[in-house]
Write a protein that holds these residues in place. Structure first.
Motif: not given
Lengths: 259, 432
Positions: B388-389, B392-395, B397, B401-402, B404
């Protein structure tokens, strides 16, 4: 010639094994061109892709990597993605419970926010997503499925190329995207890549086989053996490798056998 | 309102409070007897000790029952539950007192009852007498006895073949620290009826400790269909005890979802007894513990009849120094052939100092059954995080997401959109 990526004397260890995999790799990628890296198993292909994307399990011990003139080795994987580096994974991870569309919108907005841009509006996102799914001949229902969960090998690779299309990177690294694909899936993926070629986008296609290069014509071919680029050339080099095999490269370029 | 007839004197948890609660509500004699009998059981039952099997991993020696006051009236200053969702009925409870009850007129005309338990004891004595305490008797535990002695709450009755189209929602809040509430819920769904019931408990974080000791009894009649959701979002100052037990009859279908986010401490016993053949239940649970929160879940899938199906999935996320214990039992009684029972507990640890223990158990006394259980406790998968990073997702975020996604199979089951959104907001806040 404008450089997208410049790698100088790159040494990379796999942190867990404390073993040096890349051993002084030099490589320059010309902006807007398609570069292919070919190499036998264990030559360091995946290590290179992970090291460029910033995987914490790969430790850079020496050398530098300049992307658009900026040294990126101190940046986290998210910051590299935000600057426009995209890695299509050889083995994409399943993220249960997260739909493809939710994931894509979050990723796009993460990149936009890092650049000080507005979030993508939902109607625009939908329109672009549908357009790209059509381009990659992906069923529209794909967007609501959980990311990579229960995807076939071909679906995973198409999902990677869909992400590439949506995130619009400056540098796209394809790590053995062709492996495990049947000929139809390979054709769809290759057509997708071809449609995404542009003067602004550089491709680095990492592969074991020459096969994908029949569909995606490279501008340059580099040969990776035992952690170094041993020779580079035009598309004809791929054909030569295919017919003569990697042993020929080892003999020709006097690379000692890996220990 | 009955509550105003009581002098607002301060009183602790005791026999006097039991009598006062009963008198204040103007209850019939038999109800008071029932309370006093339960009080006797409470007094005769010792507090759980760390040596008791069920309490080996959870220490409640810090709980001082005598420190709490039983409110003589509801506090006036509370955040009402506001909603734009379609609901068939709504009850607001403040400091243990029902202050508002609303029920769709058509449903009322067709015999559906939604009332405070105290009112119901006078108006529908034959029903309340028959069912109250029939699923969870005072003898169940010291806390069940306490809830029966001092409990106030809600009675829901759905007559035979009546379909309640939209959910019935009960929102319960506490306005002050230092008080004790005893929420008691009785849901009776007669054969071939259908109802969805959502119960929420919420309050601000306060300095002074509070106590909630509750009992839920839900009876799903033959061929009926009940969905029950319990959401616990007390402030971090609340000791929360809950016994939630479902009894499901022949060919009925029951879905329960138990959500734990709040409280300082939460001990929840969630049980389903499948007493008629062909009954089927799904038991879902979601918990997210942070800071110093301590959660302890005991679940039971009690297969009393043959040809029944039960499927349990509890998922928890823990961060900071939080700790959770999940102990689940599938019990297959003699003669309960062709039982199909599954139990899964998964825990995601967001910090090195968080801890979860998962203890699955099977007790099978029939020989033609299919049962399985699975448990896992572990950190966020670093490969998922990297994936995910790399997009472009920050750690933070990526972790969110994981989380959620981890909860999604549970949150998606919440039948009211407004409730679902608020829950998502509460989870997001815990991720900050």
């Amino acid at each position: 010639m404008e450089k997208s990526l410049v790698i100088r004397n790159l040494h990379v260890n796999v942190a867990e094994e404390d073993k040096e995999i890349l051993r002084g790799l030099d490589l320059e990628l010309e902006r807007g061109k398609v570069h292919a890296i070919m190499g036998p198993n264990g030559s360091g292909k995946s290590t290179l892709s992970y090291a460029l994307a910033g995987h914490p399990g790969y430790e850079v011990t020496e050398g530098e990597v300049l992307f658009e003139g900026e040294n990126i080795l101190e940046l986290g994987p998210d910051e590299r993605a935000q600057r426009g580096i995209f890695l299509a994974f050889q083995y994409p991870m399943a993220i249960p419970g997260v739909s493809v569309q939710n994931f894509l919108r979050t990723a796009i907005n993460s990149i936009r926010r890092a650049r000080g841009e507005q979030d993508i509006r939902v109607p625009e996102f939908r329109r672009v997503l549908n357009e790209k799914m059509d381009l990659l001949r992906v069923d529209r229902g794909f967007a609501s499925r959980y990311l990579n969960e229960g995807f076939s090998g071909g679906e995973k690779k198409r999902a990677e190329i869909l992400q590439l299309a949506m995130l619009d990177p400056k540098l796209a690294i394809l790590d053995e995207t062709d492996s495990g694909l049947d000929i139809d899936a390979l054709r769809v993926v290759s057509n997708g890549v071809n449609a995404l070629r542009s003067p602004e986008r550089t491709f680095l296609i990492i592969t074991h086989y020459q096969r994908i290069l029949n569909y995606v014509k490279p501008d340059y071919v580099h040969v990776l053996v035992d952690g170094r680029i041993v020779t580079s050339g035009g598309p004809e080099l791929a054909l030569e490798l295919e017919s003569k095999g990697y042993d020929w490269v080892r003999q020709e370029f006097a690379v000692p056998e890996a220990v | 309102m009955e509550a105003t007839s009581v002098q607002p004197t301060i009183r602790g948890i005791g026999r006097e409070a039991v009598t006062a609660v009963s008198e204040g509500a103007g209850e019939p004699e038999w109800m008071r007897e029932k309370r006093l009998r339960a009080w006797g059981v409470f007094e005769a039952t010792p507090m759980p000790r760390p040596t008791d099997e069920e309490w080996r991993r959870t220490d409640i020696r810090g709980l001082k029952l005598e420190a709490f006051e039983v409110p003589a009236q509801p506090g006036g200053d509370f955040h009402p539950e506001t909603s734009t969702d379609h609901r068939s009925g709504f009850v607001q409870i403040v400091d243990g007192y029902v202050v508002e009850t609303e029920l769709d007129e058509d449903l009322a005309a067709r015999g559906v009852v939604l009332a405070s338990l105290e009112d119901a004891a006078s108006r529908y004595p034959e029903l309340v007498r028959k069912y109250l305490g029939s699923v969870v008797p005072a003898e169940y535990s010291k806390f069940a006895a306490l809830a029966e002695a001092l409990g106030k709450g809600v009675f829901v009755y759905v007559p035979k073949e009546v379909q309640v189209e939209f959910p019935i929602q009960v929102s319960s809040t506490m306005t002050r620290g230092g008080i004790a509430v005893f929420p008691r819920t009785l849901v009776v769904a007669e054969p071939y009826s259908n109802v969805t019931f959502i119960e929420q408990m919420y309050s601000d974080d306060l300095d002074q400790e509070s106590l909630s000791v509750g009992v839920v009894e839900a009876i799903t009649g033959e061929g009926a269909n009940v969905r029950y959701v319990n959401i616990q979002e007390w402030g971090h100052h609340v000791w929360h005890f809950l016994v939630e037990k479902h009894q499901i009859e022949r060919d009925s279908q029951e879905n329960s979802l138990n959500i734990g986010l709040g409280g300082k401490f939460a001990k929840s016993n969630v049980e389903t007894a499948l007493v008629g053949q062909g009954a089927s239940c799904e038991m879902l649970g979601l918990y997210f513990c942070d800071e110093e929160q301590r959660y302890d879940y005991h679940t039971l899938q009690d297969h009393v009849a043959p040809h029944c199906f039960s499927d349990l999935l509890y998922k928890g996320v823990l961060r900071d120094r939080a700790r959770a214990v999940f102990s689940g039992l599938i019990k297959v009684r003699p003669g309960s052939q062709k039982t199909d029972a599954y139990q899964t507990n998964r825990n995601l640890l967001l910090s090195d100092n968080a801890r979860a223990d998962s203890i699955p158990n099977l007790e099978i006394e029939a020989n033609d059954v299919k049962c399985s259980h699975g448990a896992s406790v572990g950190p966020v998968d670093p490969d998922q995080l990297f994936y995910l990073m790399a997009r472009g997702l920050s750690k933070q975020d990526a972790t969110r997401m994981i989380v959620d996604g981890f909860f999604e199979p549970l949150t998606s089951r919440i039948p009211l959109e407004g409730v679902r959104e608020k829950l998502q907001a509460a989870i997001d806040q815990k991720m900050e």
